[in-house]
Design a protein around this motif. Sequence first.
Motif, PDB file in Angstrom:
ATOM      1  N   LYS A 130       0.817  -1.315   0.177  1.00 11.94           N
ATOM      2  CA  LYS A 130       0.070   0.034  -0.091  1.00 11.94           C
ATOM      3  C   LYS A 130       0.826   1.277   0.024  1.00 11.94           C
ATOM      4  O   LYS A 130       0.442   2.305  -0.739  1.00 11.94           O
ATOM      5  N   LEU A 131       1.923   1.136   0.843  1.00 15.09           N
ATOM      6  CA  LEU A 131       2.936   2.272   0.870  1.00 15.09           C
ATOM      7  C   LEU A 131       3.565   2.564  -0.680  1.00 15.09           C
ATOM      8  O   LEU A 131       3.732   3.908  -1.043  1.00 15.09           O
ATOM      9  N   MET A 132       3.923   1.446  -1.338  1.00 19.20           N
ATOM     10  CA  MET A 132       4.548   1.487  -2.419  1.00 19.20           C
ATOM     11  C   MET A 132       3.547   2.209  -3.680  1.00 19.20           C
ATOM     12  O   MET A 132       4.052   2.863  -4.321  1.00 19.20           O
ATOM     13  N   LEU A 133       2.262   1.776  -3.570  1.00 18.05           N
ATOM     14  CA  LEU A 133       1.239   2.297  -4.430  1.00 18.05           C
ATOM     15  C   LEU A 133       1.059   3.903  -4.089  1.00 18.05           C
ATOM     16  O   LEU A 133       0.849   4.707  -5.110  1.00 18.05           O
ATOM     17  N   ASN A 134       1.053   4.110  -2.875  1.00 17.83           N
ATOM     18  CA  ASN A 134       0.731   5.621  -2.505  1.00 17.83           C
ATOM     19  C   ASN A 134       1.923   6.535  -3.064  1.00 17.83           C
ATOM     20  O   ASN A 134       1.831   7.471  -3.657  1.00 17.83           O
ATOM     21  N   PHE A 135       3.220   5.834  -2.864  1.00 16.06           N
ATOM     22  CA  PHE A 135       4.330   6.571  -3.370  1.00 16.06           C
ATOM     23  C   PHE A 135       4.356   6.662  -4.893  1.00 16.06           C
ATOM     24  O   PHE A 135       4.335   7.696  -5.443  1.00 16.06           O
ATOM     25  N   ALA A 136       3.756   5.685  -5.591  1.00 13.66           N
ATOM     26  CA  ALA A 136       4.004   5.623  -7.186  1.00 13.66           C
ATOM     27  C   ALA A 136       2.883   6.628  -7.435  1.00 13.66           C
ATOM     28  O   ALA A 136       2.991   7.313  -8.600  1.00 13.66           O
ATOM     29  N   SER A 137       1.797   6.892  -6.721  1.00 15.76           N
ATOM     30  CA  SER A 137       0.504   7.571  -7.234  1.00 15.76           C
ATOM     31  C   SER A 137       1.399   9.218  -7.152  1.00 15.76           C
ATOM     32  O   SER A 137       0.703   9.684  -7.821  1.00 15.76           O
ATOM     33  N   ALA A 138       1.656   9.218  -6.091  1.00 15.35           N
ATOM     34  CA  ALA A 138       2.307  10.669  -5.757  1.00 15.35           C
ATOM     35  C   ALA A 138       3.327  11.050  -7.061  1.00 15.35           C
ATOM     36  O   ALA A 138       3.417  12.021  -7.398  1.00 15.35           O
ATOM     37  N   VAL A 139       4.062  10.151  -6.990  1.00 19.62           N
ATOM     38  CA  VAL A 139       5.019  10.542  -8.186  1.00 19.62           C
ATOM     39  C   VAL A 139       4.158  10.645  -9.566  1.00 19.62           C
ATOM     40  O   VAL A 139       4.606  11.800 -10.391  1.00 19.62           O
ATOM     41  N   SER A 140       3.103  10.157  -9.929  1.00 19.18           N
ATOM     42  CA  SER A 140       2.354  10.290 -11.185  1.00 19.18           C
ATOM     43  C   SER A 140       1.816  11.512 -11.371  1.00 19.18           C
ATOM     44  O   SER A 140       1.770  12.048 -12.359  1.00 19.18           O
ATOM     45  N   ILE A 141       1.647  12.185 -10.316  1.00 20.74           N
ATOM     46  CA  ILE A 141       0.997  13.816 -10.225  1.00 20.74           C
ATOM     47  C   ILE A 141       1.908  14.768  -9.818  1.00 20.74           C
ATOM     48  O   ILE A 141       1.600  15.982  -9.783  1.00 20.74           O
ATOM     49  N   PHE A 144       7.558  15.960 -11.859  1.00 22.87           N
ATOM     50  CA  PHE A 144       8.969  15.379 -12.589  1.00 22.87           C
ATOM     51  C   PHE A 144       8.539  15.226 -14.054  1.00 22.87           C
ATOM     52  O   PHE A 144       7.314  15.110 -14.404  1.00 22.87           O
ATOM     53  N   ASP A 145       9.714  14.983 -14.821  1.00 22.40           N
ATOM     54  CA  ASP A 145       9.347  14.890 -16.252  1.00 22.40           C
ATOM     55  C   ASP A 145       9.292  13.492 -16.460  1.00 22.40           C
ATOM     56  O   ASP A 145       9.012  12.610 -15.376  1.00 22.40           O
ATOM     57  N   HIS A 146       8.536  13.222 -17.545  1.00 28.60           N
ATOM     58  CA  HIS A 146       7.917  11.793 -18.050  1.00 28.60           C
ATOM     59  C   HIS A 146       8.819  10.609 -17.588  1.00 28.60           C
ATOM     60  O   HIS A 146       8.621   9.773 -17.165  1.00 28.60           O
ATOM     61  N   ASP A 147      10.122  10.904 -18.080  1.00 29.50           N
ATOM     62  CA  ASP A 147      11.197   9.921 -18.092  1.00 29.50           C
ATOM     63  C   ASP A 147      11.192   9.452 -16.379  1.00 29.50           C
ATOM     64  O   ASP A 147      11.379   8.346 -16.204  1.00 29.50           O
ATOM     65  N   LYS A 148      11.517  10.401 -15.627  1.00 28.07           N
ATOM     66  CA  LYS A 148      11.743  10.264 -14.263  1.00 28.07           C
ATOM     67  C   LYS A 148      10.530   9.716 -13.749  1.00 28.07           C
ATOM     68  O   LYS A 148      10.696   8.620 -12.660  1.00 28.07           O
ATOM     69  N   LYS A 149       9.535  10.077 -14.152  1.00 25.50           N
ATOM     70  CA  LYS A 149       8.098   9.421 -13.291  1.00 25.50           C
ATOM     71  C   LYS A 149       7.970   7.814 -13.823  1.00 25.50           C
ATOM     72  O   LYS A 149       7.726   7.103 -13.038  1.00 25.50           O
ATOM     73  N   ARG A 150       8.295   7.553 -14.893  1.00 26.64           N
ATOM     74  CA  ARG A 150       8.423   6.450 -15.554  1.00 26.64           C
ATOM     75  C   ARG A 150       9.531   5.548 -14.906  1.00 26.64           C
ATOM     76  O   ARG A 150       9.023   4.290 -14.473  1.00 26.64           O
ATOM     77  N   ARG A 151      10.805   5.857 -14.448  1.00 25.57           N
ATOM     78  CA  ARG A 151      11.606   5.216 -14.075  1.00 25.57           C
ATOM     79  C   ARG A 151      11.257   4.990 -12.533  1.00 25.57           C
ATOM     80  O   ARG A 151      11.216   3.812 -12.161  1.00 25.57           O
ATOM     81  N   LEU A 152      10.858   5.820 -11.779  1.00 25.19           N
ATOM     82  CA  LEU A 152      10.366   5.491 -10.323  1.00 25.19           C
ATOM     83  C   LEU A 152       9.405   4.618 -10.370  1.00 25.19           C
ATOM     84  O   LEU A 152       9.472   3.721  -9.258  1.00 25.19           O
ATOM     85  N   ILE A 153       8.233   4.769 -11.159  1.00 22.89           N
ATOM     86  CA  ILE A 153       7.037   3.840 -11.180  1.00 22.89           C
ATOM     87  C   ILE A 153       7.534   2.535 -11.371  1.00 22.89           C
ATOM     88  O   ILE A 153       7.401   1.543 -10.720  1.00 22.89           O
ATOM     89  N   ASN A 175      -0.126  -0.698 -13.214  1.00 24.47           N
ATOM     90  CA  ASN A 175      -0.267  -0.781 -14.823  1.00 24.47           C
ATOM     91  C   ASN A 175      -1.075   0.439 -15.170  1.00 24.47           C
ATOM     92  O   ASN A 175      -0.766   1.009 -16.112  1.00 24.47           O
ATOM     93  N   TRP A 176      -2.057   0.737 -14.632  1.00 23.64           N
ATOM     94  CA  TRP A 176      -2.788   2.209 -14.592  1.00 23.64           C
ATOM     95  C   TRP A 176      -2.021   3.062 -14.807  1.00 23.64           C
ATOM     96  O   TRP A 176      -2.232   3.980 -15.647  1.00 23.64           O
ATOM     97  N   LEU A 177      -1.197   3.408 -13.780  1.00 28.42           N
ATOM     98  CA  LEU A 177      -0.467   4.509 -13.756  1.00 28.42           C
ATOM     99  C   LEU A 177       0.583   4.656 -14.761  1.00 28.42           C
ATOM    100  O   LEU A 177       0.751   5.822 -15.371  1.00 28.42           O
ATOM    101  N   ILE A 178       1.088   3.487 -15.072  1.00 30.41           N
ATOM    102  CA  ILE A 178       2.093   3.522 -16.386  1.00 30.41           C
ATOM    103  C   ILE A 178       1.306   3.543 -17.514  1.00 30.41           C
ATOM    104  O   ILE A 178       1.763   4.601 -18.587  1.00 30.41           O
ATOM    105  N   PHE A 179       0.314   3.364 -17.923  1.00 29.89           N
ATOM    106  CA  PHE A 179      -0.867   3.387 -19.113  1.00 29.89           C
ATOM    107  C   PHE A 179      -0.975   5.031 -19.133  1.00 29.89           C
ATOM    108  O   PHE A 179      -0.861   5.337 -20.243  1.00 29.89           O
ATOM    109  N   LYS A 180      -1.258   5.738 -18.130  1.00 26.10           N
ATOM    110  CA  LYS A 180      -1.454   7.079 -18.186  1.00 26.10           C
ATOM    111  C   LYS A 180      -0.566   7.914 -18.445  1.00 26.10           C
ATOM    112  O   LYS A 180      -0.674   8.862 -19.280  1.00 26.10           O
ATOM    113  N   LEU A 181       0.593   7.616 -17.986  1.00 29.80           N
ATOM    114  CA  LEU A 181       1.920   8.101 -18.348  1.00 29.80           C
ATOM    115  C   LEU A 181       2.318   7.967 -19.782  1.00 29.80           C
ATOM    116  O   LEU A 181       2.640   9.211 -20.515  1.00 29.80           O
ATOM    117  N   GLU A 182       1.889   6.844 -20.301  1.00 28.39           N
ATOM    118  CA  GLU A 182       2.433   6.393 -21.755  1.00 28.39           C
ATOM    119  C   GLU A 182       1.491   7.331 -22.844  1.00 28.39           C
ATOM    120  O   GLU A 182       2.031   7.649 -23.853  1.00 28.39           O
TER     121      GLU A 182
END
Length: 769
Positions: A130-141, A144-153, A175-182
């Motif tokens: 759950k902590l990992m997802l919360n962190f990834a979700s914060a990264v997605s919004i 950071f530039d796209h490459d950094k977001k993608r690398r962290l997620i 996967n949803w976060l990665i899809f929205k980034l792409e």
Amino acid sequence: MFRNKMKRKIVEAIRKSEVLIRLASRVVGRSSLSTKSRGIAASVNVGSRRKFIAGGGDQKSYEAFLYLYKLRNYASAALVAKNLDRDQLSEKEKINIIRCFLSSNHGLEADYMLDELADEILRKRPIDPKLMLNFASAVSISGFDHDKKRRLIKGVFNVSAENSSFSKEHALNLNWLIFKLECEVKASVDPLDYVELSDKEIRSFPILVKFMSALRSYGHDEIVNCYLEQSYEEGGFLSLPVLKSIILCWPEWFRGKKVLSEIPEIFLSDLSLLSLLHAQKGLCFELVEVYEHCLVRQKHEYKTANLYKKSSILRTLLFLNLTDDVLQMGSQDRLPTSVLPIQVAKGYRYFETDDFYSSHDCFLRVLEEDPGDDMAAAGLRLALPRSGNNMRSMLAIRSRIGYGIKSAGRRGVRYSGSELTSSLLLSGDYLKGQYTIRNSPNWLSLKRFYQERFLSCELLVLNRAKEKSIFIIGDSGVGDEIRASQFYGRIAGMFMDVVVSCDPRLYGFFTASFPSIKFIPVPRYRKGVSTRSIQKSEKRIIGFDEKVSNYLTESCRTYMESSDYITYSQNLYFNYFAGVLTRPPTGAYLTGGSNLSLPETKKLRVGLLWRSHFRAGSRRYMYLELEDFLPLTNIQGLELWSVQHCIEDEEAKFCRAHGINLIQDVDLFNDFEGMSGYLKNMDVLIGISSVPIELAAALGVEVWMLGFSPENYYLRTEGGKDSHDRYTLNSTVIAPPWIDFSEPRDECVRQVFGEVCRRLDDKLRSHQA
């Protein structure tokens, strides 16, 4: 001096949180707040304030932050959070602060915190999914530039995959976060590549609703329908995500079915279900009963809910346009001012009673706390020009506060929805206003795919154009399509081959009016207005943004692929304002339709239109009431006709009582050719911009658009310069040049109809001469 000023702000934020929490405890009862929240007010005393300002901080101060944060008072919460001792906070608490900063206008600091947290999170063992997802979700919004977001997620995905506690649901959320980034950078993205539909377990995952919506939006209607049908056959409505998905993606499926009896009672407590039902109930009568039960359930649960749930329920009811209910429920509880939906509801009530200055202050107060509040933003855009501000003043506010989570906590003006576009257009800056449309996600997706061949708010390439072909997407509403078609004759003379997609109801007019252009009739879809019933011959286009799929079918792809250039009808207006295209001379630019001839009369035939069929949100404030036209019924020598599509029974009754003729043998919503026969028999049409009036103007009938509101007046008159309509040919905008929109709405309407009556008197004398 600066430090002292900052300290005063922090003390004020703490004082505010203390007062609000005490009020909340007194109003909704100690049992409705958590034990931690009840202790905040007691802990934040003068002594602890000094310690707080010095940077010590403690868990009680964090709870003061959390109280404000959970009620979306992000600006006040951020002031508290800025002085917490973050070394004493857990990773979860830090992520809450990061999200708060991103939701206000402290995005840079949020990014700094995310950077510091990244190494700590990615090295953490054992892994907390759950902590990992919360962190990834914060990264997605984040900013950071796209490459950094993608690398962290991706990093979160990699380290989490090693842990057995990281479930399929966690993986699908990533996967949803990665899809929205792409989607932000790739030319063509398919959501089907990011979800495994053969896995029946995902039917119980809440994220399924988002994937189903994305699949439908990207053209996979048949796959979605088959999947949902099978899911229902195997499990009924035991899965809330499946129920929501059918309501969202396939509302017509419910027709003829007894829905309510199959839905578990506990599902009716879900707020997002209530919102979905409200949006879709107009498309399927069977959903109305479910909506009403869900609404009653929420109002009942409100009575015993804690303060945070009360705020969420009120926010949802506000979204449903139930302003009276929100104000009544809030008044009974005497909720604190930190419950922002109450302030928004008050803002709309002030607006409806013509107290535009109080309305302005309510909306601004909410938006300063939460810059991402859409309803407060819509209300403020209405209140600003009515409280002595110009049409671009919203941009100055955005420059100061930003857009909250929509701008990653950054201040400044940027494209966000239609706000920047409308602010520029309403101020008369047509060229820059049209240019902002290029930032729409649907056009960006086509630009990434077709690159220089797709002209998105770019000048038409006229070099050797006579040897080139162009495909034009008929976009926006049907009225917009009719208006933009004034340029089709010019385009046909510039290019060798022209292909245009259009609403099927316009196909006859367009083919008759522009015989050298090939028109592709495409059934359109608009949320809350039409359904996406699948016919195999009308498969939606796959691989692009939702709006592209709503505008086009797969049958259009061949024409797009073979064309030298692709653009959309709104780009023709950009080229017009840039001086590349010219308008045709005054008169009809569409031909065809019915040749109906009404009986001869010495009277002046006047068509009336007071609203569009779509009255959601703030749009209703741009429409008239039928009663507003009463002054015209007193003028001798007029023959009044309603050309109102989707007329309601009470409106029809009013028309009959006041001598306004009704068109009863034509479906004014679907039969444009039949309607045209009546329109061409009118001497003048009076009202607001909607399909009947736009079609009449295109057929050469004189049109008077009524400028009774800033939105109706300024858009078409280059910020109020004169009465010449810059958008609709054969149209004049009627309003006295001295009109003052800070006066009550009824006074503005009275003055506009006074001008209408004066002009009709002149027209009658000319008609009878």
